[in-house]
Design an enzyme around this catalytic site. Structure first.
Site, PDB file in Angstrom:
ATOM      1  N   CYS B 116      33.663  34.817  42.351  1.00  0.00           N
ATOM      2  CA  CYS B 116      33.943  35.557  43.593  1.00  0.00           C
ATOM      3  C   CYS B 116      34.206  37.022  43.287  1.00  0.00           C
ATOM      4  O   CYS B 116      33.266  37.766  43.010  1.00  0.00           O
ATOM      5  CB  CYS B 116      35.077  34.937  44.389  1.00  0.00           C
ATOM      6  SG  CYS B 116      36.561  34.605  43.428  1.00  0.00           S
ATOM      7  N   CYS B 118      37.731  38.345  41.846  1.00  0.00           N
ATOM      8  CA  CYS B 118      39.097  38.569  41.357  1.00  0.00           C
ATOM      9  C   CYS B 118      39.202  39.963  40.737  1.00  0.00           C
ATOM     10  O   CYS B 118      38.334  40.359  39.948  1.00  0.00           O
ATOM     11  CB  CYS B 118      39.463  37.523  40.314  1.00  0.00           C
ATOM     12  SG  CYS B 118      39.562  35.858  40.986  1.00  0.00           S
TER      13      CYS B 118
END
Lengths: 248, 207
Positions: B116, B118
């Site tokens: 994703c 982070c």
């Protein structure tokens, strides 16, 4: 396993689009702000280490919302749809769907108002409604400043030690995972056992969500990729939850 | 028999529709008492003025002029942040557990989140588009040297590349090397040389 769980190493892609803006369209800022507010008002903060009197915050939002919820929405998508949509387009779909499914708004309300804004440029350019309790915004700021550390006391000693060889389990990723698919079955070395244990707030079907040790692992490129694809002078590190690992 | 997959199609109103939908959503959430009329602007303002790459730049500049601080920053990033005069929140949202890795003449570091996005918000702010784009996430883990060259970072084959992926709760960032020609610069001048890309491992630092 879905394609979005298995991005690492895909071949045949394009050059990098070095777009350095955070938000590539002005509307994207608004959905980022809404998500961050949901994180800050989520009901599980009542049991977090920073003491949040979350039940006393005068918001009507009483749901459980974490990164896990947001990510699960994206990971649950049709894989081609996942790649068709930009990052914040996925957020907009997932977040608006959550507010509908939790009963805060109806799909009809959202669709009707969206159509009004599309049809009437005066309405769409008008300011947003004002007002609301300042205590809501105080909680959002408190969350931004204090966060929500996932670190917890160790429930049991870590299974592995620095220097151990471990294998990544071939678990079923189901609808949400924190295990990159291309690492399944691969062997790595533990280079650090992080202090304490880490929870993930959101329980996943593949086993994370309760406090457990996390390891910094190093993978050799020849253990990850075909010989012809490797950069021999590179190494790959990742932080992996214990439930995803087994002894070699 | 062709695939049933209809292809990537976008309406001509792709952005206007999303803009209308997000405004509809935000206005409904305000009316229903979920957020206030100021909530989203307050969040955005926080990342424009308090938590952003300007914080990371100050930490790197301090590390360049103070070797003992550099060691503390590498050993415990969150504790080292407390030594500088930052607004409250350096261990706040998405900065609870940060770690920094140091570039040297022999080792170059780059960060990624293949699943994703982070990212250490207090030191670097919010992630740029390219970091969230699936193409970067897919490619950098296998062909980091090629990807870095597309960003303009040309590394000799003798330089080892370390790729740091975030799949758990640590948020990584990179301490670049102090560039030649910066010997007489002040800490403030040094901080101005830094970009988010440099502190993610995909940007050069030059005087």
């Amino acid at each position: 396993m879905k394609l979005q769980h298995n991005l690492g190493g895909l071949e045949g892609l394009d050059p990098i689009n070095v777009e350095t803006k955070v938000f590539v369209e002005p509307w994207e800022k608004r959905i980022f702000g809404i998500h961050t507010a949901m994180m800050a008002l989520s009901n599980q903060l009542g049991s977090s280490p920073p003491k949040y009197a979350i039940e006393k915050v005068p918001t009507k939002f009483k749901s459980f919302w974490t990164w896990g919820h947001l990510r699960m929405g994206a990971e649950a998508m049709h894989p081609f749809e996942y790649f068709r949509l930009r990052y914040y387009e996925k957020w907009l779909g997932g977040i608006s769907g959550f507010f509908v499914s939790e009963g805060y708004i109806t799909q009809a309300e959202l669709d009707t108002r969206t159509a009004e804004f599309l049809a009437d440029s005066q309405k769409s350019a008008a300011p947003l409604p004002s007002g609301g309790s300042p205590a809501i915004d105080a909680q959002v700021t408190k969350y931004l400043r204090e966060g929500d550390s996932p670190m917890r006391p160790l429930p049991a000693p870590p299974k592995f030690r620095e220097g151990d060889q471990v294998r990544v389990k071939d678990v079923n990723s189901a609808d949400h995972s924190r295990l990159p698919g291309n690492l399944k079955g691969k062997v790595a070395k533990v280079v650090r056992v992080y202090e304490g244990a880490f929870t993930y707030f959101f329980p996943t079907k593949d086993g994370i969500g309760t406090p457990m040790p996390v390891y910094s692992l190093v993978f050799k490129p020849e253990d990850l990729w075909e010989e012809s694809l490797i950069d021999p002078n590179s190494v790959y590190y990742n932080d992996i939850f214990e439930v995803y690992l087994e002894a070699v | 028999m062709p695939s049933n997959y209809p292809g990537f199609k976008y309406g001509a109103d792709r952005e206007t529709f999303s803009a209308a939908k997000v405004k509809a959503l935000e206005s409904l959430l305000i009316e229903k008492g979920i957020i206030t009329g100021k909530t989203v602007d307050n969040v955005l303002g926080y990342f424009e003025t308090e938590m952003g790459p300007f914080n990371g730049a100050k930490l790197v500049a301090r590390a360049w002029v103070d070797p003992a601080f550099k060691q503390r920053l590498i050993a415990d990033c969150n504790a080292a942040c407390e030594e500088l005069d930052f607004p409250a929140g350096m261990s706040g949202a998405e900065g609870e557990h940060m770690r920094i890795v140091e570039n040297t003449p022999d080792v170059h570091n780059v960060i990624v989140c293949t699943l994703c996005s982070c990212y250490p918000w207090p030191t670097l702010g919010l992630p740029p588009y390219w970091f969230k784009d699936p193409t970067f996430r897919a490619r950098v883990v296998r062909e980091p040297r090629v990807v870095l060259s597309e960003f303009g970072v040309k590394l000799d084959k003798s330089v080892q590349i370390k790729v740091w992926d975030s799949s758990a709760q640590i948020r990584w960032w990179v301490l670049p090397m102090r560039p030649p020609g910066s010997e007489n610069m002040t800490e403030k001048q040094l901080a101005a040389l830094l970009t988010p890309e440099a502190m993610m491992g995909v940007g050069n630092v030059t005087v």
